[in-house]
Design an enzyme around this catalytic site. Structure first.
Site, mmCIF file in Angstrom:
data_model
loop_
_atom_site.group_PDB
_atom_site.id
_atom_site.type_symbol
_atom_site.label_atom_id
_atom_site.label_comp_id
_atom_site.label_asym_id
_atom_site.label_seq_id
_atom_site.Cartn_x
_atom_site.Cartn_y
_atom_site.Cartn_z
ATOM 1 N N CYS A 1 7.118 12.753 3.591
ATOM 2 C CA CYS A 1 6.800 11.716 2.597
ATOM 3 C C CYS A 1 5.291 11.537 2.582
ATOM 4 C CB CYS A 1 7.477 10.397 2.972
ATOM 5 S SG CYS A 1 7.098 9.058 1.815
ATOM 6 N N CYS B 1 10.190 6.445 -2.987
ATOM 7 C CA CYS B 1 10.224 5.419 -1.948
ATOM 8 C C CYS B 1 9.390 4.268 -2.496
ATOM 9 C CB CYS B 1 9.621 5.977 -0.653
ATOM 10 S SG CYS B 1 9.458 4.734 0.651
ATOM 11 N N CYS C 1 5.847 10.464 7.521
ATOM 12 C CA CYS C 1 5.200 9.873 6.345
ATOM 13 C C CYS C 1 3.687 9.873 6.517
ATOM 14 C CB CYS C 1 5.647 8.429 6.172
ATOM 15 S SG CYS C 1 7.429 8.211 6.233
ATOM 16 N N CYS D 1 -6.479 -4.553 -2.727
ATOM 17 C CA CYS D 1 -5.171 -5.106 -2.338
ATOM 18 C C CYS D 1 -5.385 -6.158 -1.231
ATOM 19 C CB CYS D 1 -4.242 -4.011 -1.838
ATOM 20 S SG CYS D 1 -4.182 -2.590 -2.952
ATOM 21 N N ARG E 1 14.550 0.015 4.065
ATOM 22 C CA ARG E 1 13.780 0.115 5.315
ATOM 23 C C ARG E 1 13.200 -1.235 5.726
ATOM 24 N NH1 ARG E 1 10.126 3.984 4.094
ATOM 25 N NH2 ARG E 1 11.833 5.425 4.393
ATOM 26 N N CYS F 1 -4.459 -5.677 2.533
ATOM 27 C CA CYS F 1 -4.662 -4.376 3.188
ATOM 28 C C CYS F 1 -5.911 -4.288 4.059
ATOM 29 C CB CYS F 1 -4.682 -3.263 2.142
ATOM 30 S SG CYS F 1 -4.731 -1.631 2.929
ATOM 31 N N CYS G 1 -11.103 2.139 1.322
ATOM 32 C CA CYS G 1 -10.416 2.314 0.034
ATOM 33 C C CYS G 1 -11.064 1.434 -1.036
ATOM 34 C CB CYS G 1 -8.940 1.955 0.191
ATOM 35 S SG CYS G 1 -8.009 2.202 -1.335
#
Ligand code: SAM
Ligand code: DTB
Ligand code: SF4
Length: 335
Positions: free
Chosen positions: A143, A203, A111, A71, A275, A74, A67
């Site tokens: 999702c 979400c 998801c 972040c 969650r 991550c 990616c």
């Protein structure tokens, strides 16, 4: 035997849903004596939800690693060496098999996560739309979390039957720049607004344990609780410390801070599903129990999150049995 209506019946008073919470109010909720905080969270929880029911979601990484975003938490960011193997978009059959297994494990929501900064148009997006239709056909909520979206993409996802879009604010605006530099907080808010405008439920939550202060955690909660409407689902992730990422060597967060974050989210956003997301493997059964008592009513099932491990079916079956929790009932397949 205990009459189950005693456990599950909601109290008649539903506290009003507010969108004007101040940081001072949130800080005083968050920092209350733990028993007061949990008592208030339980009262709120029981007014809006069945206290013994948990939503079961299963994650699948449909496009892994590489990616372009940075972040700091991550394992899938191309900026860090984490040993995550890159994989292109999975095919429809592989994804459908995973969704069938998820259903067999008791999940009501499937998801799909992609390590994209934003969603590429054309063939990949067309395949994602087919995936959404396939999940819906199996009688589960669908999702996606795919990064930033255009208006057209949000509308196409809605038309394909997408139930929810996950896009986290992650932390408070003032701490955000310490964790992510390749996109702004406002980019995140704009994507959330597009999702909302397309009629897909939101979400949206964040991560604790990234070295942030309590004030920052309360700032994240304020961002979430002043969205109008509130996100229907609020994932609270405990940082999974992955070696190779800038946050990989941080000390573990105190689980009681996670409990306080969950209890505060429950009080601030009473109707939302909260969650207990990433990080369950590092929690004891007792710490997880406190999270449920604090108002968490959703988890990820299965032995894998996106790229990191999760407790898995046997361990969760034991935990839910021990705590007297049951998974939300499934709907029948439609295809
Ligand atoms: N690329 C998309 C995006 O960022 O919107 C979707 C996938 S991304 C992995 C989804 C969320 O997972 C992030 O926003 C973050 O909150 C959470 N996450 C990622 N790595 C994590 C970690 N190591 N520990 C806890 N949560 C994590
Ligand atoms: C969310 O808030 N947590 C999930 C889901 N939304 C996409 C992801 C957690 C990822 C944990 C790290 C990993 O497994 O790669
Ligand atoms: Fe990319 Fe999402 Fe990971 Fe950030 S959290 S690096 S956007 S996959």
């Amino acid at each position: 035997m205990l009459d189950s209506t005693l456990v599950t019946t909601a109290t008649p008073t539903q506290p009003a849903i507010r969108h004007d919470w101040t940081l001072d109010e949130i800080e005083s909720i968050y920092a209350a004596p733990l028993s007061d905080l949990i008592f208030r969270a339980q009262q709120t929880h029981r007014a809006w939800h069945r206290a013994d029911e948990v939503q079961g979601c299963v994650l699948l990484s449909i496009k892994t690693g590489g990616c372009p975003e940075d972040c700091g938490y991550c394992p899938q960011s191309a900026h860090y060496q984490t040993g995550v193997a890159r994989a292109e978009l999975v095919d429809l059959e592989e994804m459908t098999e995973a969704a069938r297994r998820a259903r067999a494990q008791g999940a009501t929501r499937f998801c799909m996560g992609a390590a994209w900064r934003d969603v590429p148009d054309g063939q990949p997006f067309a395949r994602v739309l087919e995936m959404v239709r396939a999940v819906r056909g199996l009688g589960m909520e669908a999702c996606c979390t795919l990064g930033m979206l255009t208006d057209d993409q949000a509308e196409a996802l809605a038309e394909a039957g997408l139930t929810a879009y996950n896009h986290n604010l992650d932390t408070a605006p003032e701490f955000y720049g310490e964790i992510i530099t390749t996109r702004t907080y406002d980019d995140r808010l704009a994507t959330l607004a597009r999702v909302r405008a397309a009629g897909v439920t939101v979400c949206c939550g964040g991560i604790i344990g990234m070295g942030e202060s309590r004030r920052v955690r309360c700032g994240l909660l304020r961002q979430l609780a002043t969205l109008d409407p509130h996100p229907e689902n609020v994932p609270i992730n405990l940082l999974v410390r992955v070696s190779g990422t800038p946050l990989g060597d941080l000390p573990p967060e105190d689980p009681i801070e996670l409990v306080r974050t969950i209890a505060s989210a429950r009080i601030l956003m009473p109707a939302s599903t909260v969650r207990l997301s990433a990080g369950r493997l590092s929690l004891s059964d007792e710490a997880q129990a406190l999270c449920f008592v604090a108002g968490a009513n959703s988890v990820f099932l299965g032995d894998r999150l996106l790229t990191t491990p999760n407790p898995g079916a046997d361990r969760d079956a034991q935990l839910f049995e021990k705590l007297g929790l049951r998974l939300q009932e499934q709907s029948p397949p439609t295809t």
